[in-house]
Design a protein around this motif. Structure first.
Motif, PDB file in Angstrom:
ATOM      1  N   ALA A  45       1.760 -32.072 -15.561  1.00  0.00           N
ATOM      2  CA  ALA A  45       2.784 -31.081 -15.922  1.00  0.00           C
ATOM      3  C   ALA A  45       2.783 -29.891 -14.973  1.00  0.00           C
ATOM      4  N   ALA A  46       2.145 -30.001 -13.810  1.00  0.00           N
ATOM      5  CA  ALA A  46       2.067 -28.876 -12.874  1.00  0.00           C
ATOM      6  C   ALA A  46       3.440 -28.305 -12.508  1.00  0.00           C
TER       7      ALA A  46
ATOM      8  N   ILE B 178       4.616 -26.252 -15.435  1.00  0.00           N
ATOM      9  CA  ILE B 178       3.846 -25.012 -15.546  1.00  0.00           C
ATOM     10  C   ILE B 178       4.323 -24.003 -14.512  1.00  0.00           C
ATOM     11  N   SER B 179       4.572 -24.483 -13.297  1.00  0.00           N
ATOM     12  CA  SER B 179       5.039 -23.595 -12.242  1.00  0.00           C
ATOM     13  C   SER B 179       6.405 -22.998 -12.565  1.00  0.00           C
ATOM     14  N   ARG B 180       7.277 -23.784 -13.174  1.00  0.00           N
ATOM     15  CA  ARG B 180       8.647 -23.305 -13.418  1.00  0.00           C
ATOM     16  C   ARG B 180       8.767 -22.491 -14.697  1.00  0.00           C
ATOM     17  N   TYR B 181       8.138 -22.964 -15.780  1.00  0.00           N
ATOM     18  CA  TYR B 181       8.409 -22.374 -17.084  1.00  0.00           C
ATOM     19  C   TYR B 181       7.284 -21.499 -17.631  1.00  0.00           C
ATOM     20  N   VAL B 182       6.063 -21.656 -17.147  1.00  0.00           N
ATOM     21  CA  VAL B 182       4.950 -20.879 -17.694  1.00  0.00           C
ATOM     22  C   VAL B 182       4.599 -19.713 -16.779  1.00  0.00           C
ATOM     23  N   SER B 183       4.224 -20.023 -15.545  1.00  0.00           N
ATOM     24  CA  SER B 183       3.825 -18.954 -14.629  1.00  0.00           C
ATOM     25  C   SER B 183       4.993 -18.383 -13.835  1.00  0.00           C
ATOM     26  N   GLY B 184       5.992 -19.240 -13.574  1.00  0.00           N
ATOM     27  CA  GLY B 184       7.112 -18.797 -12.750  1.00  0.00           C
ATOM     28  C   GLY B 184       6.732 -18.580 -11.305  1.00  0.00           C
ATOM     29  N   GLN B 185       5.621 -19.168 -10.861  1.00  0.00           N
ATOM     30  CA  GLN B 185       5.119 -18.965  -9.502  1.00  0.00           C
ATOM     31  C   GLN B 185       4.965 -20.301  -8.790  1.00  0.00           C
ATOM     32  N   ASP B 186       5.214 -20.298  -7.484  1.00  0.00           N
ATOM     33  CA  ASP B 186       4.938 -21.458  -6.642  1.00  0.00           C
ATOM     34  C   ASP B 186       3.469 -21.421  -6.234  1.00  0.00           C
ATOM     35  N   PHE B 187       2.844 -22.590  -6.123  1.00  0.00           N
ATOM     36  CA  PHE B 187       1.402 -22.591  -5.821  1.00  0.00           C
ATOM     37  C   PHE B 187       1.105 -22.123  -4.411  1.00  0.00           C
ATOM     38  N   ARG B 188       2.125 -22.101  -3.522  1.00  0.00           N
ATOM     39  CA  ARG B 188       1.913 -21.637  -2.148  1.00  0.00           C
ATOM     40  C   ARG B 188       2.213 -20.156  -1.982  1.00  0.00           C
ATOM     41  N   ALA B 189       3.032 -19.602  -2.860  1.00  0.00           N
ATOM     42  CA  ALA B 189       3.511 -18.234  -2.682  1.00  0.00           C
ATOM     43  C   ALA B 189       2.528 -17.232  -3.267  1.00  0.00           C
ATOM     44  N   GLY B 190       2.243 -16.186  -2.496  1.00  0.00           N
ATOM     45  CA  GLY B 190       1.345 -15.138  -2.963  1.00  0.00           C
ATOM     46  C   GLY B 190       1.875 -13.764  -2.613  1.00  0.00           C
ATOM     47  N   GLN B 191       1.408 -12.781  -3.324  1.00  0.00           N
ATOM     48  CA  GLN B 191       1.762 -11.391  -3.073  1.00  0.00           C
ATOM     49  C   GLN B 191       0.477 -10.602  -2.886  1.00  0.00           C
ATOM     50  N   LEU B 192       0.316 -10.015  -1.706  1.00  0.00           N
ATOM     51  CA  LEU B 192      -0.933  -9.326  -1.401  1.00  0.00           C
ATOM     52  C   LEU B 192      -1.177  -8.151  -2.332  1.00  0.00           C
TER      53      LEU B 192
ATOM     54  N   THR C 149      -1.263 -21.966 -11.842  1.00  0.00           N
ATOM     55  CA  THR C 149      -0.433 -22.915 -11.098  1.00  0.00           C
ATOM     56  C   THR C 149      -1.263 -23.696 -10.090  1.00  0.00           C
ATOM     57  N   ARG C 150      -2.122 -22.999  -9.365  1.00  0.00           N
ATOM     58  CA  ARG C 150      -2.945 -23.680  -8.362  1.00  0.00           C
ATOM     59  C   ARG C 150      -3.973 -24.587  -9.021  1.00  0.00           C
ATOM     60  N   LEU C 151      -4.447 -24.212 -10.204  1.00  0.00           N
ATOM     61  CA  LEU C 151      -5.393 -25.073 -10.912  1.00  0.00           C
ATOM     62  C   LEU C 151      -4.733 -26.397 -11.304  1.00  0.00           C
ATOM     63  N   ALA C 152      -3.486 -26.334 -11.763  1.00  0.00           N
ATOM     64  CA  ALA C 152      -2.777 -27.560 -12.144  1.00  0.00           C
ATOM     65  C   ALA C 152      -2.493 -28.428 -10.924  1.00  0.00           C
ATOM     66  N   TYR C 153      -1.984 -27.827  -9.848  1.00  0.00           N
ATOM     67  CA  TYR C 153      -1.702 -28.609  -8.645  1.00  0.00           C
ATOM     68  C   TYR C 153      -2.992 -29.086  -7.976  1.00  0.00           C
ATOM     69  N   GLY C 154      -4.046 -28.260  -8.017  1.00  0.00           N
ATOM     70  CA  GLY C 154      -5.330 -28.682  -7.454  1.00  0.00           C
ATOM     71  C   GLY C 154      -5.933 -29.847  -8.216  1.00  0.00           C
ATOM     72  N   GLY C 155      -5.748 -29.854  -9.551  1.00  0.00           N
ATOM     73  CA  GLY C 155      -6.216 -30.989 -10.335  1.00  0.00           C
ATOM     74  C   GLY C 155      -5.483 -32.262  -9.987  1.00  0.00           C
ATOM     75  N   ARG C 156      -4.185 -32.133  -9.709  1.00  0.00           N
ATOM     76  CA  ARG C 156      -3.429 -33.306  -9.254  1.00  0.00           C
ATOM     77  C   ARG C 156      -4.066 -33.921  -8.019  1.00  0.00           C
ATOM     78  N   VAL C 157      -4.398 -33.075  -7.056  1.00  0.00           N
ATOM     79  CA  VAL C 157      -4.961 -33.576  -5.799  1.00  0.00           C
ATOM     80  C   VAL C 157      -6.353 -34.172  -6.036  1.00  0.00           C
ATOM     81  N   SER C 158      -7.197 -33.474  -6.783  1.00  0.00           N
ATOM     82  CA  SER C 158      -8.562 -33.955  -7.011  1.00  0.00           C
ATOM     83  C   SER C 158      -8.573 -35.286  -7.764  1.00  0.00           C
ATOM     84  N   LEU C 159      -7.760 -35.393  -8.815  1.00  0.00           N
ATOM     85  CA  LEU C 159      -7.713 -36.641  -9.575  1.00  0.00           C
ATOM     86  C   LEU C 159      -7.022 -37.751  -8.786  1.00  0.00           C
ATOM     87  N   LEU C 160      -6.037 -37.389  -7.947  1.00  0.00           N
ATOM     88  CA  LEU C 160      -5.396 -38.396  -7.098  1.00  0.00           C
ATOM     89  C   LEU C 160      -6.403 -38.990  -6.118  1.00  0.00           C
TER      90      LEU C 160
END
Length: 321
Positions: free
Chosen positions: A70-71, A74-88, A113-124
């Motif tokens: 569900a990453a 989560i990115s669209r509806y929960v955090s509203g953030q892209d896993f690559r985008a950051g604000q210093l 967001t990064r935890l969800a996408y990172g889990g995708r990569v680790s489990l993949l």
């Protein structure tokens, strides 16, 4: 009277033949034709359900898989953030701050967001490596165990050579040279890690190839390929399932270790391992950046390991009296 006795005899004989046919359909010979007995798996599931710890771990594993799948949601509806985008300006925010449920990392990126996408990569990586190992090792082990003699000698010497090579140093060396992505890392793990399962499956096939149902299949003219994949492999499935459930945690830890050392999945692609690597320099300012991915790795590995332990006990009735 004689006619009635004859009809009764015919009926009894027909019933006995029918019962014999039913017994044949339930016999190990028929089950060897690619079908495992339904009662075996039903009994195994009953035994597994009695182990409350393993059953709870299975539910937890299902929740973790649902979370990583569900990453995008989560990115669209929960955090509203892209896993690559950051604000210093949002560096190292603590949890539940400014809409960030788990806080932010050193680059101001949402940690959930990064935890969800990172889990995708680790489990993949772990899942794909497990499938590839089973494909390579299973094929080589089945061929070595079934044909024996020269084929077995050649393949097992190859296995012996591979097992003598230190796994992790070679993996680090190859990863440092080629810098593989997630799929490349999974295939690399498979190429270097299939020897153990090949030896395991070879031993099982050696024990099965002399069974009566295999001899019967040869008598009726079944080809070697059909005997291996239709008669022998189904009997090895329980052992493969248990091995896979115990190998996936090890592969998750291997990926995390490589990524933590900088030889695995490379940033900006997140994985639980490189999230830990990125957070190690800031643990005094934000301990949650270290704890959250580290605890996620721990609980995932523990849950899958407990599921594997429950499967081992459930699929081996001897352990249950």
């Amino acid at each position: 009277m004689a006619a009635e006795r004859s009809r009764a005899l015919v009926a009894t004989t027909t019933s006995e033949v029918s019962d014999a046919d039913d017994d044949l359909r339930l016999s190990p010979l028929h089950r060897g034709r690619g079908r495992a007995p339904a009662g075996f798996y039903h009994s195994a599931w009953r035994r597994f359900k009695r182990d409350k710890l393993s059953l709870s771990s299975l539910i937890l594993v299902g929740f973790i898989i649902a979370f990583v799948l569900a990453a995008p949601l989560i990115s669209r509806y929960v955090s509203g953030q892209d896993f690559r985008a950051g604000q210093l300006g949002n560096q190292l925010k603590p949890p539940f701050t400014d809409g960030h449920l788990l806080g932010t990392d050193a680059n101001g990126r949402d940690l959930l967001t990064r935890l969800a996408y990172g889990g995708r990569v680790s489990l993949l990586v772990a899942g794909l490596a497990t499938l590839a190992i089973l494909l390579i090792g299973g094929m080589i082990g089945a061929l070595a165990g079934y044909y024996g003699r020269v084929v077995d000698a050649i393949l097992m010497r190859l296995v012996d050579v591979l097992l003598t090579i230190p796994f992790l140093p070679l993996l680090i060396l190859v990863s440092a040279v080629y810098k593989p992505g997630p799929i490349g890392l999974a295939l690399l793990l498979a190429v270097l890690g299939w020897a153990g399962v090949a030896r395991l499956i070879r031993g099982q096939v050696l024990a099965l190839r002399s069974q009566d149902f295999v001899d019967s299949a040869r008598v009726v003219g079944a080809s070697n390929g059909r005997i291996i994949f239709r008669h022998i492999v189904p009997h090895v499935v329980p052992i493969i399932v248990v091995w896979a459930s115990l190998a996936i945690p090890s592969l998750i830890l291997t990926e995390a270790a490589l990524s933590f050392l900088g030889f695995g999945v490379q940033v900006p692609t997140p994985s639980w391992g490189n999230m830990l690597e990125s957070a190690k320099d800031f643990y005094t300012r934000s301990w949650t950046n270290v704890f959250i991915p580290g605890f996620t790795i721990y609980i995932t590995v523990l849950a899958i390991g407990l599921v594997g332990k429950g499967l081992r006990d459930a699929l081996d009735p001897r352990l249950n009296g």
